[in-house]
Motif scaffolding. Structure first.
Motif, PDB file in Angstrom:
ATOM      1  N   THR A  96       2.074  -3.770   7.461  1.00  0.00           N
ATOM      2  CA  THR A  96       2.345  -5.129   8.853  1.00  0.00           C
ATOM      3  C   THR A  96       3.100  -3.897  10.142  1.00  0.00           C
ATOM      4  OG1 THR A  96       1.793  -6.657   7.540  1.00  0.00           O
ATOM      5  CG2 THR A  96       2.650  -6.892   9.744  1.00  0.00           C
ATOM      6  N   ARG A  97       4.639  -3.358   9.032  1.00  0.00           N
ATOM      7  CA  ARG A  97       5.893  -2.828  10.172  1.00  0.00           C
ATOM      8  C   ARG A  97       4.741  -1.183  10.741  1.00  0.00           C
ATOM      9  NH1 ARG A  97       8.881  -4.063   6.486  1.00  0.00           N
ATOM     10  NH2 ARG A  97       8.498  -1.488   5.456  1.00  0.00           N
ATOM     11  N   SER A  98       4.120  -0.583   9.832  1.00  0.00           N
ATOM     12  CA  SER A  98       3.992   0.890   9.845  1.00  0.00           C
ATOM     13  C   SER A  98       2.522   0.915  11.187  1.00  0.00           C
ATOM     14  CB  SER A  98       3.616   1.734   9.149  1.00  0.00           C
ATOM     15  OG  SER A  98       3.644   2.642   8.944  1.00  0.00           O
ATOM     16  N   ILE A  99       1.823  -0.181  10.211  1.00  0.00           N
ATOM     17  CA  ILE A  99       0.435   0.311  11.158  1.00  0.00           C
ATOM     18  C   ILE A  99       0.236  -1.226  12.465  1.00  0.00           C
ATOM     19  CG2 ILE A  99      -1.870  -0.054  11.156  1.00  0.00           C
ATOM     20  CD1 ILE A  99      -1.186   1.213   8.112  1.00  0.00           C
ATOM     21  N   GLY A 100       0.466  -2.491  11.678  1.00  0.00           N
ATOM     22  CA  GLY A 100       0.797  -3.335  13.241  1.00  0.00           C
ATOM     23  C   GLY A 100      -0.943  -4.139  13.015  1.00  0.00           C
ATOM     24  N   PRO A 101      -1.122  -5.377  13.634  1.00  0.00           N
ATOM     25  CA  PRO A 101      -2.046  -6.312  13.220  1.00  0.00           C
ATOM     26  C   PRO A 101      -3.423  -5.920  14.022  1.00  0.00           C
ATOM     27  CG  PRO A 101      -0.936  -6.854  14.539  1.00  0.00           C
ATOM     28  CD  PRO A 101      -0.314  -5.154  14.359  1.00  0.00           C
ATOM     29  N   ASN A 102      -3.615  -4.573  14.935  1.00  0.00           N
ATOM     30  CA  ASN A 102      -4.672  -5.021  15.562  1.00  0.00           C
ATOM     31  C   ASN A 102      -5.419  -3.125  14.986  1.00  0.00           C
ATOM     32  OD1 ASN A 102      -4.196  -6.843  16.324  1.00  0.00           O
ATOM     33  ND2 ASN A 102      -2.721  -5.921  18.061  1.00  0.00           N
ATOM     34  N   ARG A 103      -4.707  -2.465  13.905  1.00  0.00           N
ATOM     35  CA  ARG A 103      -5.853  -0.875  14.151  1.00  0.00           C
ATOM     36  C   ARG A 103      -6.244  -1.267  12.191  1.00  0.00           C
ATOM     37  NH1 ARG A 103      -2.843   3.617  12.501  1.00  0.00           N
ATOM     38  NH2 ARG A 103      -1.307   2.896  12.716  1.00  0.00           N
ATOM     39  N   ARG A 104      -6.566  -0.526  11.769  1.00  0.00           N
ATOM     40  CA  ARG A 104      -7.069   0.053  10.518  1.00  0.00           C
ATOM     41  C   ARG A 104      -6.013   1.313  10.382  1.00  0.00           C
ATOM     42  NH1 ARG A 104     -13.281  -2.275   9.999  1.00  0.00           N
ATOM     43  NH2 ARG A 104     -12.162  -4.017  10.235  1.00  0.00           N
ATOM     44  N   LEU A 105      -6.006   1.423   8.794  1.00  0.00           N
ATOM     45  CA  LEU A 105      -5.029   2.377   7.845  1.00  0.00           C
ATOM     46  C   LEU A 105      -6.174   3.651   8.000  1.00  0.00           C
ATOM     47  CD1 LEU A 105      -3.064   3.538   6.229  1.00  0.00           C
ATOM     48  CD2 LEU A 105      -4.245   1.879   4.286  1.00  0.00           C
ATOM     49  N   GLU A 106      -5.194   4.865   8.375  1.00  0.00           N
ATOM     50  CA  GLU A 106      -5.869   5.999   8.017  1.00  0.00           C
ATOM     51  C   GLU A 106      -5.031   6.817   7.259  1.00  0.00           C
ATOM     52  OE1 GLU A 106      -6.482   7.467  12.386  1.00  0.00           O
ATOM     53  OE2 GLU A 106      -6.899   5.409  12.963  1.00  0.00           O
ATOM     54  N   GLU A 107      -5.757   8.473   7.148  1.00  0.00           N
ATOM     55  CA  GLU A 107      -5.404   8.683   6.470  1.00  0.00           C
ATOM     56  C   GLU A 107      -3.920   9.336   6.621  1.00  0.00           C
ATOM     57  OE1 GLU A 107      -7.339  12.491   5.053  1.00  0.00           O
ATOM     58  OE2 GLU A 107      -9.456  11.305   4.353  1.00  0.00           O
ATOM     59  N   THR A 108      -3.592   9.678   8.304  1.00  0.00           N
ATOM     60  CA  THR A 108      -2.903  10.309   8.981  1.00  0.00           C
ATOM     61  C   THR A 108      -1.248   9.211   8.661  1.00  0.00           C
ATOM     62  OG1 THR A 108      -3.301   9.280  10.311  1.00  0.00           O
ATOM     63  CG2 THR A 108      -3.291  11.669  10.410  1.00  0.00           C
ATOM     64  N   ASP A 109      -1.260   7.984   8.436  1.00  0.00           N
ATOM     65  CA  ASP A 109      -0.694   7.144   7.763  1.00  0.00           C
ATOM     66  C   ASP A 109      -0.110   7.058   6.722  1.00  0.00           C
ATOM     67  OD1 ASP A 109      -1.018   5.496  10.628  1.00  0.00           O
ATOM     68  OD2 ASP A 109      -3.027   4.314   9.555  1.00  0.00           O
ATOM     69  N   ILE A 110      -0.869   8.053   5.413  1.00  0.00           N
ATOM     70  CA  ILE A 110      -0.183   7.821   4.094  1.00  0.00           C
ATOM     71  C   ILE A 110       1.321   7.884   3.924  1.00  0.00           C
ATOM     72  CG2 ILE A 110      -0.832   9.307   1.874  1.00  0.00           C
ATOM     73  CD1 ILE A 110      -3.571   9.002   2.807  1.00  0.00           C
ATOM     74  N   ASP A 111       1.993   9.082   4.471  1.00  0.00           N
ATOM     75  CA  ASP A 111       2.839  10.024   4.583  1.00  0.00           C
ATOM     76  C   ASP A 111       3.966   8.893   5.157  1.00  0.00           C
ATOM     77  OD1 ASP A 111       2.147  11.700   3.047  1.00  0.00           O
ATOM     78  OD2 ASP A 111       2.327  13.341   5.330  1.00  0.00           O
ATOM     79  N   ASN A 112       3.177   7.644   5.343  1.00  0.00           N
ATOM     80  CA  ASN A 112       4.737   6.710   6.134  1.00  0.00           C
ATOM     81  C   ASN A 112       5.047   5.394   5.218  1.00  0.00           C
ATOM     82  OD1 ASN A 112       4.760   8.898   8.143  1.00  0.00           O
ATOM     83  ND2 ASN A 112       3.405   7.650   9.533  1.00  0.00           N
ATOM     84  N   LEU A 113       3.676   5.477   4.195  1.00  0.00           N
ATOM     85  CA  LEU A 113       3.854   4.496   3.217  1.00  0.00           C
ATOM     86  C   LEU A 113       4.655   4.831   2.331  1.00  0.00           C
ATOM     87  CD1 LEU A 113       0.157   3.585   4.588  1.00  0.00           C
ATOM     88  CD2 LEU A 113       2.010   2.254   5.711  1.00  0.00           C
ATOM     89  N   PRO A 114       5.821   4.433   2.106  1.00  0.00           N
ATOM     90  CA  PRO A 114       6.795   5.011   0.374  1.00  0.00           C
ATOM     91  C   PRO A 114       6.391   3.695  -0.569  1.00  0.00           C
ATOM     92  CG  PRO A 114       8.192   5.222   2.406  1.00  0.00           C
ATOM     93  CD  PRO A 114       6.896   5.070   3.042  1.00  0.00           C
ATOM     94  N   TYR A 115       6.307   2.783  -0.151  1.00  0.00           N
ATOM     95  CA  TYR A 115       6.311   1.673  -0.895  1.00  0.00           C
ATOM     96  C   TYR A 115       4.812   1.887  -1.595  1.00  0.00           C
ATOM     97  CZ  TYR A 115       7.132  -2.727  -4.190  1.00  0.00           C
ATOM     98  OH  TYR A 115       7.079  -3.146  -5.015  1.00  0.00           O
ATOM     99  N   LEU A 116       3.691   1.859  -0.989  1.00  0.00           N
ATOM    100  CA  LEU A 116       2.606   1.557  -1.185  1.00  0.00           C
ATOM    101  C   LEU A 116       1.928   2.757  -1.737  1.00  0.00           C
ATOM    102  CD1 LEU A 116      -0.754   0.658  -0.877  1.00  0.00           C
ATOM    103  CD2 LEU A 116      -0.903   2.251   0.952  1.00  0.00           C
ATOM    104  N   ASN A 117       2.786   4.320  -1.704  1.00  0.00           N
ATOM    105  CA  ASN A 117       2.995   5.550  -2.592  1.00  0.00           C
ATOM    106  C   ASN A 117       3.476   5.165  -3.642  1.00  0.00           C
ATOM    107  OD1 ASN A 117       4.503   8.592  -3.317  1.00  0.00           O
ATOM    108  ND2 ASN A 117       2.600   8.103  -2.842  1.00  0.00           N
ATOM    109  N   ALA A 118       4.327   4.342  -4.277  1.00  0.00           N
ATOM    110  CA  ALA A 118       4.718   3.541  -5.177  1.00  0.00           C
ATOM    111  C   ALA A 118       4.083   2.990  -5.836  1.00  0.00           C
ATOM    112  CB  ALA A 118       6.888   3.418  -4.861  1.00  0.00           C
ATOM    113  N   VAL A 119       3.641   2.050  -4.937  1.00  0.00           N
ATOM    114  CA  VAL A 119       2.800   1.450  -5.680  1.00  0.00           C
ATOM    115  C   VAL A 119       1.557   2.171  -6.598  1.00  0.00           C
ATOM    116  CG1 VAL A 119       0.835  -0.463  -5.982  1.00  0.00           C
ATOM    117  CG2 VAL A 119       3.123  -0.467  -4.911  1.00  0.00           C
ATOM    118  N   VAL A 120       1.132   3.274  -5.770  1.00  0.00           N
ATOM    119  CA  VAL A 120       0.043   3.643  -6.424  1.00  0.00           C
ATOM    120  C   VAL A 120       0.918   4.266  -7.905  1.00  0.00           C
ATOM    121  CG1 VAL A 120      -1.377   5.640  -5.792  1.00  0.00           C
ATOM    122  CG2 VAL A 120      -1.633   4.215  -4.374  1.00  0.00           C
ATOM    123  N   LYS A 121       1.429   4.733  -7.564  1.00  0.00           N
ATOM    124  CA  LYS A 121       2.225   6.093  -8.958  1.00  0.00           C
ATOM    125  C   LYS A 121       2.745   4.979  -9.760  1.00  0.00           C
ATOM    126  CE  LYS A 121       4.507   9.385  -6.383  1.00  0.00           C
ATOM    127  NZ  LYS A 121       5.039  10.020  -5.512  1.00  0.00           N
TER     128      LYS A 121
END
Ligand code: HEM
Length: 201
Positions: A35-60
């Motif tokens: 929510t912080r990084s992308i906001g409510p009005n936009r879809r997640l895109e590949e270019t967002d991945i590097d700005n999502l360290p917690y999601l990255n940690a969940v995947v790992k």
């Protein structure tokens, strides 16, 4: 390529969702970051991945506990070999248990616990350089789909978390959620996850 790429990815996403539904605090942190990084009005895109360290940690953390190819691809010793005190004769078939390595108490604190935080302050990665963590294998036979899988896992899982609120389906609660594994071509959940989405507020 289709075979190696489809079930591995879907299995990982199912395990990640199961772990997040079992650990609502981790789900809330992943959602807040999106929510912080992308906001409510936009879809997640590949270019967002590097700005999502917690999601990255969940995947790992998901791939540490639930590597979809737990024994990697079999190897064969080309020559008589001595490795860490073990003698391995030429032509021996060698299976590498990446599942057990990811749960080794000598390498991991609290190894059976789902704690994405362990990866936040760590440089450990699944690119085959850190031998305590090899869900994609290592060396010449490392998964050729790693770069694609990295993107697929983050974009799919991140979109599911970002776009919907989730709860467990049926009568299942976090206390009764069955996390047993079934070993087939990949290591899947024995009982498929039933999760119910509602549109995010
Ligand atoms: C979560 C996703 C995935 C995981 C965890 C995974 C894991 C693995 C592992 C552990 C190996 C064996 C590596 C070794 O023994 O060192 C492998 C091989 C392979 N993977 Fe993946 N994989 C995933 C996704 C994909 C995707 C998306 C593709 C392609 C579209 C793919 C294509 C392949 C192929 C073709 C091989 C055989 C490579 C060889 O033997 O030289 N994988 N994968």
């Amino acid at each position: 390529m289709f075979f190696a790429g489809s079930e591995t990815t879907s299995t990982s996403i199912e395990w990640a969702m199961a772990e997040l539904l079992l650990n609502p605090e981790a789900m809330a942190k992943a959602k807040a970051e999106l929510t912080r990084s992308i906001g409510p009005n936009r879809r997640l895109e590949e270019t967002d991945i590097d700005n999502l360290p917690y999601l990255n940690a969940v995947v790992k953390e998901t791939l540490r506990l639930h590597p979809p190819v737990p024994l990697l691809v079999p190897r064969e010793a080309k020559n008589d070999t001595n490795f860490m005190g073990y003698s391995i004769p030429k032509n021996t078939k060698v299976l590498i248990n990446a599942w057990a390595i990811g749960r080794d108490p000598d390498a991991w604190d609290d190894p059976l616990c789902f704690k994405p935080e362990r990866f936040l302050a760590s440089k450990l990665d699944y690119k085959g350089q850190d031998f305590e963590y090899i869900p994609f294998g290592a060396g010449r036979r490392i998964c050729v789909g790693l770069a694609l899988a990295h993107r697929l896992l983050h974009v799919t899982l991140g979109s599911l978390i970002h776009e919907f609120e989730w709860k467990l389906g049926g009568q299942v609660t976090p206390e009764t959620l069955d996390m047993k594994e079934r070993l087939g071509i990949t290591s899947r959940k024995l009982e498929p996850l039933l999760a119910v989405p509602t549109k995010r507020n």
